[in-house]
Design an enzyme around this catalytic site. Structure first.
Site, PDB file in Angstrom:
ATOM      1  N   HIS A 313       0.820  -1.224   0.000  1.00 43.60           N
ATOM      2  CA  HIS A 313       0.000   0.000   0.000  1.00 43.60           C
ATOM      3  C   HIS A 313       0.852   1.272   0.000  1.00 43.60           C
ATOM      4  O   HIS A 313       0.499   2.275   0.608  1.00 43.60           O
ATOM      5  CB  HIS A 313      -0.980   0.001   1.176  1.00 43.60           C
ATOM      6  CG  HIS A 313      -2.067  -1.017   1.036  1.00 43.60           C
ATOM      7  ND1 HIS A 313      -3.205  -0.803   0.291  1.00 43.60           N
ATOM      8  CD2 HIS A 313      -2.167  -2.283   1.523  1.00 43.60           C
ATOM      9  CE1 HIS A 313      -3.969  -1.883   0.328  1.00 43.60           C
ATOM     10  NE2 HIS A 313      -3.360  -2.803   1.070  1.00 43.60           N
ATOM     11  N   VAL A 343      -3.553  -6.240  -5.063  1.00 41.38           N
ATOM     12  CA  VAL A 343      -4.967  -6.598  -5.042  1.00 41.38           C
ATOM     13  C   VAL A 343      -5.840  -5.611  -5.798  1.00 41.38           C
ATOM     14  O   VAL A 343      -6.973  -5.922  -6.159  1.00 41.38           O
ATOM     15  CB  VAL A 343      -5.481  -6.747  -3.593  1.00 41.38           C
ATOM     16  CG1 VAL A 343      -4.780  -7.885  -2.892  1.00 41.38           C
ATOM     17  CG2 VAL A 343      -5.318  -5.444  -2.826  1.00 41.38           C
ATOM     18  N   ASP A 383      -1.033  -5.079   5.725  1.00 41.40           N
ATOM     19  CA  ASP A 383      -1.751  -6.192   5.103  1.00 41.40           C
ATOM     20  C   ASP A 383      -1.509  -6.201   3.589  1.00 41.40           C
ATOM     21  O   ASP A 383      -0.885  -5.303   3.030  1.00 41.40           O
ATOM     22  CB  ASP A 383      -3.248  -6.114   5.390  1.00 41.40           C
ATOM     23  CG  ASP A 383      -3.905  -4.923   4.708  1.00 41.40           C
ATOM     24  OD1 ASP A 383      -3.217  -3.905   4.514  1.00 41.40           O
ATOM     25  OD2 ASP A 383      -5.095  -5.006   4.374  1.00 41.40           O
ATOM     26  N   GLU A 384      -1.973  -7.251   2.969  1.00 42.58           N
ATOM     27  CA  GLU A 384      -2.023  -7.407   1.514  1.00 42.58           C
ATOM     28  C   GLU A 384      -0.661  -7.253   0.835  1.00 42.58           C
ATOM     29  O   GLU A 384      -0.538  -6.679  -0.247  1.00 42.58           O
ATOM     30  CB  GLU A 384      -3.059  -6.445   0.913  1.00 42.58           C
ATOM     31  CG  GLU A 384      -4.465  -6.757   1.385  1.00 42.58           C
ATOM     32  CD  GLU A 384      -5.544  -5.901   0.755  1.00 42.58           C
ATOM     33  OE1 GLU A 384      -6.669  -6.409   0.594  1.00 42.58           O
ATOM     34  OE2 GLU A 384      -5.262  -4.728   0.445  1.00 42.58           O
ATOM     35  N   VAL A 385       0.371  -7.764   1.494  1.00 49.18           N
ATOM     36  CA  VAL A 385       1.673  -7.864   0.833  1.00 49.18           C
ATOM     37  C   VAL A 385       1.585  -8.951  -0.241  1.00 49.18           C
ATOM     38  O   VAL A 385       1.082 -10.049   0.013  1.00 49.18           O
ATOM     39  CB  VAL A 385       2.776  -8.202   1.853  1.00 49.18           C
ATOM     40  CG1 VAL A 385       4.058  -8.630   1.153  1.00 49.18           C
ATOM     41  CG2 VAL A 385       3.041  -7.001   2.759  1.00 49.18           C
TER      42      VAL A 385
END
Length: 616
Positions: A313, A343, A383-385
């Protein structure tokens, strides 16, 4: 009597409209009767208009909780009311000097809310002739406030409890407020404001003659997340959000202020960040504006919690690295095809192989601490690595090989864990060597088998954004991790709209109605997965508004009144579902609108005036 009023318009200047106040001087043919069995106000034709009960009086006195929102822990309300005017308020404060100055601000907000509850046309009219006019003009509401503690900053350990006793003697109603802290006293003033309603036949406010309340929240963390990176949100819109939060005793504004899409925060140490990362020169948050929001929230009983999301992010705003001789601070920035590396578009992650990245990260933390400090919490995101970003970046792959880290999936998780440990240390250094709990979203790093290896439970709080059926909930609690609930199946407020990538509905559809928000019980969910957990580990919850499809124009309708349902859930965690709260909720929505919050309509007005008849 016919009078003219000026309505300001954007292009036409002053538009004169005529208002016939004599219409409202006539007695309404309708009255209201309180049904003691159902605690509902029943609309019926008045047989004697002189003794009819108005809608306002019935709403204040019929329900055991009146029109209070969120409902208090313990409450006793009288069924009698007296008229008064919002200008007739006096106060006496006993508190430490720093708290007394805050209370002056809170009292001013309280009085302003009374005026907002008193329509403009009524402010230009006197109360109805007869004994009511004299009573309203002469009646005084006196505030007697005592606060014992000098603490003027919110923390997870702040005592937000208060007691409120209202008593009427002759022409004076005295509200006696006791609280250990400023924050409890502020909550008491919000509750007191909800003891009042505008009575149209009398052209005055009504206030309950007596009441006793003992109140405190179940959860210390009661939050709303606003993403201002995907779409910029103006400061005035954020102020209005804080106003609405204070009306619902929500105490944490989680500011997701940066993301891969934009970096709208001006940093003195790195002005390149906004030069490359802001959408425009008009869409930047400067230090003075951020500090203003922090103080604006504090006065309203709200901590402003910063999030700097990393190591994923991130992206736009970092393109200046090579030109400054620092190399790539971030990798995969705007890389295509995006679905292979993140994502949602655009992509970007911090460059683990570049030691200069940590220098820049430390500078960012230092300025954030300056903007938002003193801080009691910090949100690291986390999150969302997407490992496919790192393991397809030549610089990172070579670095992994040269340092004998290996190229397995676990090897990359190890380096992600190293990054998080260094990020925590950098923040601690920036915060004057004062360690504060770090909050992280659930991610692959918080899964069983990894979390204890990388994230000590004393250092981190885990924010659960997965579904209520995720077994990780029980594992986190059994391993003594403190948690905040934001499960997307109930508390993601961007769900249920058309897709912004492709067609159909967005990923977390359907829309989460206020009933769904209200019925999401963190304790009940946790109990399904663990029978031995310590309830104190559940710090509370938070509704999230991610702004791929929202900005300031849509902000109020996305958040409100659904976040009001969140407010009652997190304040009292009621044992019942939404049904018993509906009449108070509908009325509270009306109150928020009078305060300038453009909250969505829930039902036709007819349903509000005919309680219990709009049933399934």
């Amino acid at each position: 009597m016919k009078e003219k009023y000026c309505i300001s318009t954007l292009f036409l200047g002053c538009l004169l409209v005529q208002f016939d106040s004599s219409v409202f001087a006539q007695d309404s043919p309708w009255g209201y009767r309180c049904d003691g069995d159902t605690s509902k106000c029943i609309k019926e034709e008045a047989t004697d208009p002189l003794i009819q009960t108005s809608f306002a009086q019935c709403k204040l006195t019929c329900n055991p909780y009146g029109v209070l929102w969120p409902k208090p822990t313990s409450v006793s309300l009288d069924d009698q009311v007296v008229p008064f005017l919002p200008s007739n308020v006096t106060s006496a404060v006993v508190a430490p000097p720093n708290v007394a100055s805050l209370l002056d601000e809170a009292i001013a907000i309280f009085i302003d809310n009374l005026h907002k509850n008193y329509p403009k046309y009524s402010q230009d009219m006197t109360p109805r002739a007869g004994p009511y006019k004299s009573a309203a003009n002469n009646h005084i509401l006196h505030l007697d406030i005592t606060v014992t503690n000098s603490d003027d900053r919110l923390s997870l350990h702040t005592d937000e409890s208060y007691s409120l006793a209202l008593a009427t003697n002759g022409d004076v109603s005295t509200a006696t407020i006791h609280s250990p802290t400023y924050f409890g006293a502020r909550h008491a003033l919000e509750t007191l404001s909800q003891f009042t309603e505008y009575d149209e036949p009398l052209h005055a406010l009504l206030i309950i003659t007596s009441a006793t309340i003992e109140d405190s929240p179940v959860f210390p963390y009661r939050g709303v997340l606003l993403d201002t990176a995907r779409n910029f949100v103006q400061i005035t819109d954020i102020e209005r959000t804080l106003d609405a939060m204070s009306a619902n005793k929500l105490n944490t504004f989680h500011w997701h202020i940066t993301d891969t899409h934009s970096f709208p925060v001006y940093l003195t140490s790195r002005p390149e960040m906004t030069h490359y990362g802001a959408y425009s020169s008009r869409e930047i948050y400067y230090a003075r504006e951020i500090m203003h929001i922090v103080e604006y929230g504090r006065i309203r009983g709200i901590r402003v919690l910063p999030e700097y999301d990393a190591p994923a992010h991130v992206g736009n705003g970092f393109q200046w690295g090579p030109k400054e001789g620092l190399g790539d601070i971030a990798v995969c920035v705007n890389k295509e095809p995006w679905a292979s590396y993140c994502v949602e578009p655009p992509c970007g992650q911090l460059n683990l192989a570049n030691p200069k990245m940590y220098d820049v990260l430390g500078e960012i933390y230092s300025e954030f601490v300056n903007f938002f400090g003193p801080i009691d919490l910090f949100h690291f995101g986390g999150d969302e690595v997407n490992l496919n970003c790192w393991n397809t970046t030549e610089e990172i792959v070579n670095w992994m090989i040269e340092n004998d880290f290996g190229l397995s999936e676990d090897s990359y998780y190890d380096q992600w864990g190293v990054f998080q440990a260094r990020a925590l240390q950098l923040l601690t250094t920036a915060n004057g060597d004062q360690k504060v709990p770090g909050i992280l979203w659930t991610s692959h790093l918080t899964e069983a088998g990894r979390i204890e290896k990388y994230l000590p439970s004393d250092d981190y709080i885990i924010q659960i954004w997965t579904e209520e059926t995720d077994p990780i909930i029980g594992e986190l609690l059994d391993k003594n991790y403190r948690v905040i609930f934001s499960n997307y199946d109930h508390w993601y407020l961007d769900c249920g709209f058309g897709a912004w990538v492709g067609e159909g509905n967005n990923w977390c559809s359907p829309y989460k109605g206020w009933q769904t928000v209200y019925d999401n019980n963190p304790i009940e969910i946790a109990s399904r997965y663990s029978t031995t957990f310590d309830p104190a580990l559940i710090l509370g919850g938070e509704a999230a508004l991610w702004t791929e499809q929202a900005d300031g124009e849509a902000l109020d309708s996305r958040l409100w009144p659904r976040c009001a349902a969140l407010g009652e859930r997190l304040w009292g965690n009621p044992a019942h579902n939404w049904v018993l709260a509906e009449s108070r909720f509908i009325h509270h929505r009306q109150r928020m609108v009078r305060r300038g919050i453009q909250a969505d309509r829930i039902q036709p007005q007819w349903c509000h005036q005919n309680e219990g008849l709009c049933y399934a």
